[in-house]
Design a protein around this motif. Structure first.
Motif, mmCIF file in Angstrom:
data_model
loop_
_atom_site.group_PDB
_atom_site.id
_atom_site.type_symbol
_atom_site.label_atom_id
_atom_site.label_comp_id
_atom_site.label_asym_id
_atom_site.label_seq_id
_atom_site.Cartn_x
_atom_site.Cartn_y
_atom_site.Cartn_z
ATOM 1 N N GLY A 10 0.812 -1.222 0.000
ATOM 2 C CA GLY A 10 0.000 0.000 0.000
ATOM 3 C C GLY A 10 0.838 1.261 0.000
ATOM 4 O O GLY A 10 1.726 1.443 0.846
ATOM 5 N N ILE A 13 -0.854 7.368 2.352
ATOM 6 C CA ILE A 13 -0.042 8.291 3.151
ATOM 7 C C ILE A 13 0.813 7.500 4.150
ATOM 8 O O ILE A 13 2.001 7.790 4.351
ATOM 9 C CB ILE A 13 -0.959 9.303 3.877
ATOM 10 N N GLY A 14 0.222 6.450 4.743
ATOM 11 C CA GLY A 14 0.961 5.644 5.724
ATOM 12 C C GLY A 14 2.103 4.879 5.086
ATOM 13 O O GLY A 14 3.239 4.906 5.581
ATOM 14 N N PHE A 32 4.458 -2.481 -2.710
ATOM 15 C CA PHE A 32 3.495 -3.003 -3.684
ATOM 16 C C PHE A 32 2.218 -2.181 -3.570
ATOM 17 O O PHE A 32 1.648 -2.083 -2.479
ATOM 18 C CB PHE A 32 3.167 -4.475 -3.386
ATOM 19 N N GLU A 33 1.782 -1.599 -4.664
ATOM 20 C CA GLU A 33 0.555 -0.787 -4.660
ATOM 21 C C GLU A 33 -0.346 -1.275 -5.783
ATOM 22 O O GLU A 33 0.062 -1.326 -6.940
ATOM 23 C CB GLU A 33 0.915 0.698 -4.851
ATOM 24 N N LYS A 34 -1.590 -1.603 -5.431
ATOM 25 C CA LYS A 34 -2.460 -2.199 -6.459
ATOM 26 C C LYS A 34 -2.949 -1.173 -7.474
ATOM 27 O O LYS A 34 -3.234 -1.532 -8.620
ATOM 28 C CB LYS A 34 -3.629 -2.946 -5.812
ATOM 29 N N GLN A 46 -6.434 17.776 7.199
ATOM 30 C CA GLN A 46 -5.808 18.610 8.229
ATOM 31 C C GLN A 46 -4.622 17.827 8.757
ATOM 32 O O GLN A 46 -4.775 16.669 9.157
ATOM 33 C CB GLN A 46 -6.784 18.860 9.375
ATOM 34 N N ARG A 105 -5.151 16.521 -0.500
ATOM 35 C CA ARG A 105 -4.545 15.178 -0.428
ATOM 36 C C ARG A 105 -3.632 14.905 -1.606
ATOM 37 O O ARG A 105 -2.594 14.272 -1.465
ATOM 38 C CB ARG A 105 -5.641 14.116 -0.370
ATOM 39 N N VAL A 130 -0.215 -6.672 -3.577
ATOM 40 C CA VAL A 130 0.821 -7.376 -2.802
ATOM 41 C C VAL A 130 0.623 -8.888 -2.948
ATOM 42 O O VAL A 130 -0.475 -9.400 -2.768
ATOM 43 C CB VAL A 130 0.805 -6.920 -1.323
ATOM 44 N N ASP A 288 -4.628 2.906 8.488
ATOM 45 C CA ASP A 288 -6.024 2.442 8.502
ATOM 46 C C ASP A 288 -6.137 0.919 8.536
ATOM 47 O O ASP A 288 -7.133 0.385 9.015
ATOM 48 C CB ASP A 288 -6.777 2.977 7.269
ATOM 49 N N ALA A 298 -9.690 14.397 13.245
ATOM 50 C CA ALA A 298 -8.786 14.751 12.135
ATOM 51 C C ALA A 298 -7.378 14.182 12.393
ATOM 52 O O ALA A 298 -6.373 14.878 12.272
ATOM 53 C CB ALA A 298 -8.734 16.266 11.923
ATOM 54 N N GLY A 300 -6.623 10.465 11.582
ATOM 55 C CA GLY A 300 -6.380 9.138 10.985
ATOM 56 C C GLY A 300 -5.060 9.084 10.241
ATOM 57 O O GLY A 300 -4.236 8.191 10.460
ATOM 58 N N ALA A 301 -4.841 10.050 9.361
ATOM 59 C CA ALA A 301 -3.583 10.077 8.603
ATOM 60 C C ALA A 301 -2.418 10.414 9.529
ATOM 61 O O ALA A 301 -1.312 9.885 9.379
ATOM 62 C CB ALA A 301 -3.672 11.094 7.467
ATOM 63 N N ALA A 302 -2.687 11.284 10.498
ATOM 64 C CA ALA A 302 -1.627 11.665 11.447
ATOM 65 C C ALA A 302 -1.139 10.437 12.222
ATOM 66 O O ALA A 302 0.067 10.256 12.437
ATOM 67 C CB ALA A 302 -2.139 12.735 12.410
HETATM 68 C C1 FAD Z 1 -13.930 12.263 5.353
HETATM 69 C C2 FAD Z 1 -12.581 11.991 5.924
HETATM 70 C C3 FAD Z 1 -11.821 13.048 6.393
HETATM 71 C C4 FAD Z 1 -10.560 12.803 6.959
HETATM 72 N N1 FAD Z 1 -9.835 13.869 7.412
HETATM 73 C C5 FAD Z 1 -8.635 13.635 7.999
HETATM 74 C C6 FAD Z 1 -7.864 14.738 8.489
HETATM 75 O O1 FAD Z 1 -8.259 15.907 8.364
HETATM 76 N N2 FAD Z 1 -6.657 14.469 9.084
HETATM 77 C C7 FAD Z 1 -6.174 13.185 9.212
HETATM 78 O O2 FAD Z 1 -5.069 13.007 9.761
HETATM 79 N N3 FAD Z 1 -6.897 12.121 8.743
HETATM 80 C C8 FAD Z 1 -8.095 12.318 8.138
HETATM 81 N N4 FAD Z 1 -8.802 11.263 7.634
HETATM 82 C C9 FAD Z 1 -8.262 9.893 7.744
HETATM 83 C C10 FAD Z 1 -7.258 9.580 6.635
HETATM 84 O O3 FAD Z 1 -7.801 9.855 5.370
HETATM 85 C C11 FAD Z 1 -6.831 8.117 6.690
HETATM 86 O O4 FAD Z 1 -6.622 7.721 8.007
HETATM 87 C C12 FAD Z 1 -5.546 7.912 5.897
HETATM 88 O O5 FAD Z 1 -5.705 8.320 4.565
HETATM 89 C C13 FAD Z 1 -5.134 6.442 5.950
HETATM 90 O O6 FAD Z 1 -3.954 6.266 5.187
HETATM 91 P P1 FAD Z 1 -3.383 4.795 4.930
HETATM 92 O O7 FAD Z 1 -2.137 4.997 4.139
HETATM 93 O O8 FAD Z 1 -3.316 4.041 6.205
HETATM 94 O O9 FAD Z 1 -4.494 4.047 4.066
HETATM 95 P P2 FAD Z 1 -5.072 4.366 2.621
HETATM 96 O O10 FAD Z 1 -5.066 5.812 2.342
HETATM 97 O O11 FAD Z 1 -6.381 3.654 2.531
HETATM 98 O O12 FAD Z 1 -4.033 3.689 1.613
HETATM 99 C C14 FAD Z 1 -3.992 2.306 1.389
HETATM 100 C C15 FAD Z 1 -3.291 2.026 0.067
HETATM 101 O O13 FAD Z 1 -3.156 0.616 -0.073
HETATM 102 C C16 FAD Z 1 -3.492 0.253 -1.395
HETATM 103 N N5 FAD Z 1 -3.917 -1.159 -1.392
HETATM 104 C C17 FAD Z 1 -5.078 -1.676 -0.925
HETATM 105 N N6 FAD Z 1 -5.081 -3.008 -1.058
HETATM 106 C C18 FAD Z 1 -3.889 -3.340 -1.620
HETATM 107 C C19 FAD Z 1 -3.310 -4.575 -2.017
HETATM 108 N N7 FAD Z 1 -3.952 -5.758 -1.870
HETATM 109 N N8 FAD Z 1 -2.052 -4.565 -2.559
HETATM 110 C C20 FAD Z 1 -1.373 -3.387 -2.718
HETATM 111 N N9 FAD Z 1 -1.912 -2.186 -2.376
HETATM 112 C C21 FAD Z 1 -3.140 -2.167 -1.834
HETATM 113 C C22 FAD Z 1 -4.588 1.227 -1.775
HETATM 114 O O14 FAD Z 1 -4.733 1.321 -3.184
HETATM 115 C C23 FAD Z 1 -4.072 2.515 -1.141
HETATM 116 O O15 FAD Z 1 -3.216 3.207 -2.017
HETATM 117 C C24 FAD Z 1 -10.068 11.469 7.049
HETATM 118 C C25 FAD Z 1 -10.828 10.417 6.563
HETATM 119 C C26 FAD Z 1 -12.068 10.671 5.993
HETATM 120 C C27 FAD Z 1 -12.885 9.498 5.477
#
Ligand code: FAD
Length: 387
Positions: A10, A13-14, A32-34, A46, A105, A130, A288, A298, A300-302
């Motif tokens: 994935g 952002i994480g 690995f990114e799908k 934010q 974003r 992956v 996530d 605000a 989740g990404a943090a």
């Molecule tokens: C309405 C809303 C508002 C938000 N506002 C905020 C905010 O203001 N501040 C904040 O900090 N957070 C905020 N968040 C939370 C934040 O968006 C998430 O917590 C964050 O984007 C999670 O990042 P991640 O990298 O963990 O997961 P994701 O962003 O879901 O990334 C996962 C990646 O894995 C890839 N993937 C999935 N399955 C596979 C696979 N089998 N093989 C390879 N790749 C795969 C996907 O394509 C994706 O690119 C908000 C969320 C929402 C819904």
């Protein structure tokens, strides 16, 4: 040595932040990114000081600075009277090395991707889900890659989590986030936000803020709704939102800002129950995939960005391949208490924002009584976090 290579599933952002943090500590990383392209839904984010501090430390400030807005406050407003209940300072928590940023974003993801792709120790494989992991001689074999660990940063519907912990399933919260943006220039001057606006209303709330160097405005409206297919981002009809934010319940300034958005998308809010497992042997979860939460703090990404920094620090203490499972256990133990507390606060804030009738009146009075300084201080434990 296998242990110096880490595979990440994935490139959200994480995952991207984890790759940069690991590479900065001397690891080689394969992601690995799908998806074929990394494109976030047109929406804002934010980034509180606890997250921006890490991104600044990874050298991303010059790439992000031209795009961000640095707000000085959150204006908490009530749909009941249309007025401001209280204004909470953000300037008090922010530091030069840890600003409060409002960012599109796509700008954040673009800056992270550019940094990842220019790093010689990181390989980003797009359009490549992956592969399954199996045990190798000294570590794991994931497709054609031998690695010391597999990090599942593949979001709320994580394949890595499903393989390691099939019992942990995302749960629908009963809430839908309507997301939309508009040009700042399309709003009259009086409606253009300079900081974050949080509107609390009966069984709904609305968050509005500027991004893209002030050129665009981000809106998120949270309402109840039936579950949409998992992970979907379905279009939403403006008429439906107009009815949900009706004239009888919402002031014209909030409604006029909503009306400026041409295109809405609906995002069902699923969460991962807190307190679940995050690691097993050489596999660990991040962002996530481990702790999808309601977005009402605000954070989740943090939290994903903090996870990335702690993971890299925990792994770099290992001397050889055999130390990796213990390092991942250490990472999970360090992260879980803090993340669980943030998940709970996010749920609690949602309940508070959606109160109605006499309870809403009592909430507004309690906030005023508490005062801006004490409300600001309540966030300190989140914003002041350092590695
Ligand atoms: C309405 C809303 C508002 C938000 N506002 C905020 C905010 O203001 N501040 C904040 O900090 N957070 C905020 N968040 C939370 C934040 O968006 C998430 O917590 C964050 O984007 C999670 O990042 P991640 O990298 O963990 O997961 P994701 O962003 O879901 O990334 C996962 C990646 O894995 C890839 N993937 C999935 N399955 C596979 C696979 N089998 N093989 C390879 N790749 C795969 C996907 O394509 C994706 O690119 C908000 C969320 C929402 C819904």
């Amino acid at each position: 040595m296998t242990s110096r290579t880490i595979v990440i599933a994935g490139a959200g952002i994480g995952g991207l932040t984890a790759a940069l943090a690991l590479a900065a500590r001397g690891f080689r990383v394969t992601i690995f990114e799908k998806a074929e392209r990394l494109e976030e839904a047109g929406a804002g984010l934010q980034l509180a000081p606890n997250a921006s501090r890490i991104l600044v430390g990874l050298g991303l400030a010059p790439a992000l600075a031209p795009h961000v807005v640095t707000p000085d406050s959150v204006s908490i407003r009530t749909a009941r009277s249309g007025g401001e209940v209280i204004r909470v300072s953000l300037a008090a928590s922010a530091r030069p090395d840890a600003p409060y940023w409002l960012v599109h974003r796509a700008d954040l993801q673009g800056a992270l991707q550019a940094a990842v792709q220019s790093h010689p120790a990181i390989e980003l494989r797009l359009a490549t889900p992956v592969p399954d992991a199996r045990a190798g001689r000294d570590g794991l074999v994931i497709g054609d890659t031998e690695a010391g660990a597999l990090i599942g940063a593949d979001g709320a519907w994580s394949k890595v989590r499903a393989a390691a912990f099939p019992d942990i399933q995302p749960q629908f919260s009963g809430l839908i986030a309507w997301r939309g943006t508009c040009d700042a220039a399309s709003l009259p001057q009086s409606l253009r936000p300079t900081g974050v606006q949080l509107w609390m209303g009966p069984q709904a709330h609305l968050v509005i803020y500027p991004m893209s160097a002030g050129q665009r405005i981000n809106l998120v409206a949270i309402v109840g709704g039936a579950p949409l297919p998992p992970g979907s981002n379905a279009p939403g009809a403006g008429d439906e939102l107009d009815a949900l934010f009706s004239r009888a319940r919402w002031p014209s300034s909030a409604r006029d800002t909503i009306a400026a958005v041409n295109q809405w998308s609906r995002w069902p809010l699923y969460t991962i129950p807190d307190g679940g497992a995050w690691h097993s042997g050489r596999v660990a979860l991040l962002g996530d995939a481990a702790h999808a939460m309601l977005p009402f703090a605000a954070q989740g990404a943090a939290m994903a960005i903090e996870d990335a920094a702690v993971l890299a620090q925990s792994l770099c203490t290992t001397r050889d391949d055999r130390g990796i499972p213990a390092a991942l256990a250490h990472y999970a133990a360090l992260r879980m208490p803090r993340v669980t507390r943030v998940q709970r606060i996010a749920r609690q804030q949602g309940r508070i924002y959606h109160l109605h009738g006499p309870m809403a009146l009592a909430r507004d009075s309690a906030m005023r009584l508490l005062g801006p300084q004490r409300l600001t201080a309540r966030q300190d434990w989140i914003y002041d976090w350092k590695l």
